[in-house]
Design a protein around this motif. Sequence first.
Motif, PDB file in Angstrom:
ATOM      1  N   UNK A   1      18.661   1.813 -44.165  1.00  0.00           N
ATOM      2  CA  UNK A   1      18.650   3.168 -44.848  1.00  0.00           C
ATOM      3  C   UNK A   1      18.429   2.956 -46.227  1.00  0.00           C
ATOM      4  N   UNK A   2      17.192   2.425 -46.484  1.00  0.00           N
ATOM      5  CA  UNK A   2      16.586   2.116 -47.731  1.00  0.00           C
ATOM      6  C   UNK A   2      15.187   2.662 -47.912  1.00  0.00           C
ATOM      7  N   UNK A   3      14.577   2.887 -49.120  1.00  0.00           N
ATOM      8  CA  UNK A   3      13.381   3.538 -49.347  1.00  0.00           C
ATOM      9  C   UNK A   3      12.268   2.515 -48.866  1.00  0.00           C
ATOM     10  N   UNK A   4      11.089   2.840 -48.769  1.00  0.00           N
ATOM     11  CA  UNK A   4      10.131   2.069 -48.690  1.00  0.00           C
ATOM     12  C   UNK A   4       9.823   1.396 -49.992  1.00  0.00           C
ATOM     13  N   UNK A   5       9.316   0.176 -49.922  1.00  0.00           N
ATOM     14  CA  UNK A   5       8.733  -0.788 -51.333  1.00  0.00           C
ATOM     15  C   UNK A   5       9.916  -0.943 -52.201  1.00  0.00           C
ATOM     16  N   UNK A   6      11.216  -1.016 -51.611  1.00  0.00           N
ATOM     17  CA  UNK A   6      12.474  -1.179 -52.396  1.00  0.00           C
ATOM     18  C   UNK A   6      12.776  -2.342 -53.232  1.00  0.00           C
ATOM     19  N   UNK A   7      12.551  -3.689 -52.535  1.00  0.00           N
ATOM     20  CA  UNK A   7      13.183  -4.894 -52.834  1.00  0.00           C
ATOM     21  C   UNK A   7      11.941  -5.708 -53.437  1.00  0.00           C
ATOM     22  N   UNK A   8      12.207  -6.491 -54.295  1.00  0.00           N
ATOM     23  CA  UNK A   8      11.534  -7.409 -54.865  1.00  0.00           C
ATOM     24  C   UNK A   8      11.241  -8.868 -54.056  1.00  0.00           C
TER      25      UNK A   8
ATOM     26  N   UNK B   1      28.270  -3.819 -68.482  1.00  0.00           N
ATOM     27  CA  UNK B   1      29.746  -4.080 -68.280  1.00  0.00           C
ATOM     28  C   UNK B   1      29.582  -4.842 -66.981  1.00  0.00           C
ATOM     29  N   UNK B   2      30.966  -5.714 -66.613  1.00  0.00           N
ATOM     30  CA  UNK B   2      30.992  -6.371 -65.593  1.00  0.00           C
ATOM     31  C   UNK B   2      31.362  -5.564 -64.413  1.00  0.00           C
ATOM     32  N   UNK B   3      30.584  -4.865 -63.920  1.00  0.00           N
ATOM     33  CA  UNK B   3      30.611  -4.245 -62.756  1.00  0.00           C
ATOM     34  C   UNK B   3      29.351  -3.916 -62.145  1.00  0.00           C
ATOM     35  N   UNK B   4      29.246  -3.392 -60.890  1.00  0.00           N
ATOM     36  CA  UNK B   4      28.044  -2.973 -60.066  1.00  0.00           C
ATOM     37  C   UNK B   4      28.191  -1.782 -59.560  1.00  0.00           C
ATOM     38  N   UNK B   5      27.196  -0.977 -59.209  1.00  0.00           N
ATOM     39  CA  UNK B   5      27.344   0.467 -58.923  1.00  0.00           C
ATOM     40  C   UNK B   5      26.383   0.456 -57.608  1.00  0.00           C
ATOM     41  N   UNK B   6      26.845   0.915 -56.570  1.00  0.00           N
ATOM     42  CA  UNK B   6      26.127   1.474 -55.321  1.00  0.00           C
ATOM     43  C   UNK B   6      25.853   2.703 -55.546  1.00  0.00           C
ATOM     44  N   UNK B   7      24.566   2.949 -55.613  1.00  0.00           N
ATOM     45  CA  UNK B   7      23.829   4.224 -56.035  1.00  0.00           C
ATOM     46  C   UNK B   7      23.509   4.948 -54.710  1.00  0.00           C
TER      47      UNK B   7
ATOM     48  N   UNK C   1      13.139   5.658 -57.054  1.00  0.00           N
ATOM     49  CA  UNK C   1      13.110   5.492 -58.565  1.00  0.00           C
ATOM     50  C   UNK C   1      14.420   4.505 -58.943  1.00  0.00           C
ATOM     51  N   UNK C   2      15.481   4.680 -58.323  1.00  0.00           N
ATOM     52  CA  UNK C   2      16.647   3.877 -58.613  1.00  0.00           C
ATOM     53  C   UNK C   2      16.244   2.631 -58.269  1.00  0.00           C
ATOM     54  N   UNK C   3      15.649   2.011 -57.254  1.00  0.00           N
ATOM     55  CA  UNK C   3      15.269   0.690 -56.911  1.00  0.00           C
ATOM     56  C   UNK C   3      14.160   0.294 -58.004  1.00  0.00           C
ATOM     57  N   UNK C   4      13.149   1.094 -58.353  1.00  0.00           N
ATOM     58  CA  UNK C   4      12.204   0.858 -59.400  1.00  0.00           C
ATOM     59  C   UNK C   4      12.839   0.302 -60.687  1.00  0.00           C
ATOM     60  N   UNK C   5      14.027   1.014 -61.202  1.00  0.00           N
ATOM     61  CA  UNK C   5      14.775   0.666 -62.325  1.00  0.00           C
ATOM     62  C   UNK C   5      15.271  -0.500 -62.343  1.00  0.00           C
ATOM     63  N   UNK C   6      15.465  -1.095 -61.157  1.00  0.00           N
ATOM     64  CA  UNK C   6      16.179  -2.421 -61.083  1.00  0.00           C
ATOM     65  C   UNK C   6      17.704  -2.501 -60.505  1.00  0.00           C
ATOM     66  N   UNK C   7      18.084  -1.335 -60.031  1.00  0.00           N
ATOM     67  CA  UNK C   7      19.007  -1.027 -59.473  1.00  0.00           C
ATOM     68  C   UNK C   7      19.230  -1.009 -58.026  1.00  0.00           C
ATOM     69  N   UNK C   8      20.380  -0.811 -57.338  1.00  0.00           N
ATOM     70  CA  UNK C   8      20.573  -0.981 -55.872  1.00  0.00           C
ATOM     71  C   UNK C   8      21.245   0.545 -55.344  1.00  0.00           C
ATOM     72  N   UNK C   9      20.921   0.869 -54.256  1.00  0.00           N
ATOM     73  CA  UNK C   9      21.549   2.015 -53.373  1.00  0.00           C
ATOM     74  C   UNK C   9      20.843   2.239 -52.161  1.00  0.00           C
ATOM     75  N   UNK C  10      21.563   3.434 -51.510  1.00  0.00           N
ATOM     76  CA  UNK C  10      21.438   3.503 -49.818  1.00  0.00           C
ATOM     77  C   UNK C  10      21.615   5.175 -49.806  1.00  0.00           C
TER      78      UNK C  10
END
Length: 487
Positions: free
Chosen positions: A154-161, A368-374, A386-395
């Motif tokens: 459940x991730x988009x195409x071309x998401x991970x480095x 801040x010392x936290x992380x976000x599941x988008x 777009x979220x992954x291109x920004x260097x963030x993670x999501x689902x």
Amino acid sequence: MEHRERHCPLRPPRCLVPLPLHYKVPIQWPKSRDMIWYSNVPHPKLVEYKKDQNWVRKSGDYFSFPGGGTQFKDGVNYYIDFIQKTLPAIKWGEHIRVVLDVGCGVASFGGYLLDKDVITMSFAPKDEHEAQIQFALERGIPATLSVIGTQKLTFPDDAYDLIHCARCRVHWEADGGRPLLELNRVLRPGGFFIWSATPVYQNDAKDRKIWKSMEALTKSICWKVVAMEKRVGSTRVGLVIYQKPSSYSCYDLRPSIIARRPPLCDQKHKEKVQWNERLSYCISRLPVDSKGNLISWPAPWPQRLTSNPQSLPSEPDAEDIFNEDTKHWASLVSDVYFDALAIKWGSVRNVMDMNAGYGGFAAALNEFPLWVMNVVPIDTQDTLPIIFERGLIGIYHDWCESFNTYPRTYDLLHSSFLFKNRTLRCEIIDIAVEMDRILRPDGYLLLQDTMETIKKLNPVLRSLHWSTSLYQGQFLVGKKGSWRPSE
């Protein structure tokens, strides 16, 4: 692996998950990376099963995590540094920012990569060895339940480095190579796949057969070997690093129609949100911008967080909308969320944005010392690339179903106008009970919505013995307690 895939009911069950005996407020980050309360995740079998690999140990009231793993018995820090030395182009935390760890164990690889300014989505299937993902989230490390079986991730195409597999027990060559084709789909063009497994460095007949199959498969999808080591540290393990192409030249040079297998996917594959979709036997097409040009590698981290994403839609004002969204969330978080609302942000580590949009909320919290599941709902605009291109993670997720996580795994749930379309397909109480399941005791719901929605949701939360408060007629802050109905 099909039996380990996600099989959620059409409606989340309307019941409340009981607390474990002697449940305690979780240990705060960063201490939690190395130790957690045993009573919160009372699953001791993994200690015995992996005792020679230093995954996890039990000591009195605690589990401790010494940073070991099946393929990094000399410690995860040594292993991470070894990868960088093997292929300096990786440049942790600059060139490589977003990582997927397949079959992550207790997610120590992702936990220690945080020191390098790398954020890792760690995943493992329905647990054979007990609650690996629950361990990870209790530690404060990003993780989700998932498996490569018959359905797309459940991730988009071309998401991970970069994608990592250390003895992850996925048969990449199975089913015509569909599991590896799925990795190819979610890997960014020019990105790397690190495979640390016995076929790389052992020579028995079984491993040689797997290696030959992997050689043929990776060649057919134009992956090239850019580094290979057959010994990591004092233990005889090894790894190979592949790179995905960033142009069509190799695909076009495949010599014949027979050799051009697997084929390139139809363009329509790019237009679908990956939700309950079967694995495909095709090579995903490379991403293009609104003008049809191939998308290049994002800016180095942290510049990519605020740079205009190349995957923005083609509308003439798309960049202005994106920039205004970034400014809006920076201002709202600073002026309202931190200063005006009764939330103890120092106790918050695991955050979920239930309707993430462009990821502006997560971007505003980056220091801040936290992380976000988008989370991008499947019936909204597809902004997850777009979220992954920004260097963030999501689902992706459908909020009329259960979310793929254990109970009590998030400290704060953020909801910005989530309920507008959801209640056309399911009732507000279904989502409220799911939020109660996901949230830890003493955790927060931070909701911005219409008064109509707030008036419907607030009584439901009150019936669950949450404390709630309203701010400016549009922000509802709910705090979950430890109450459960008596039997």
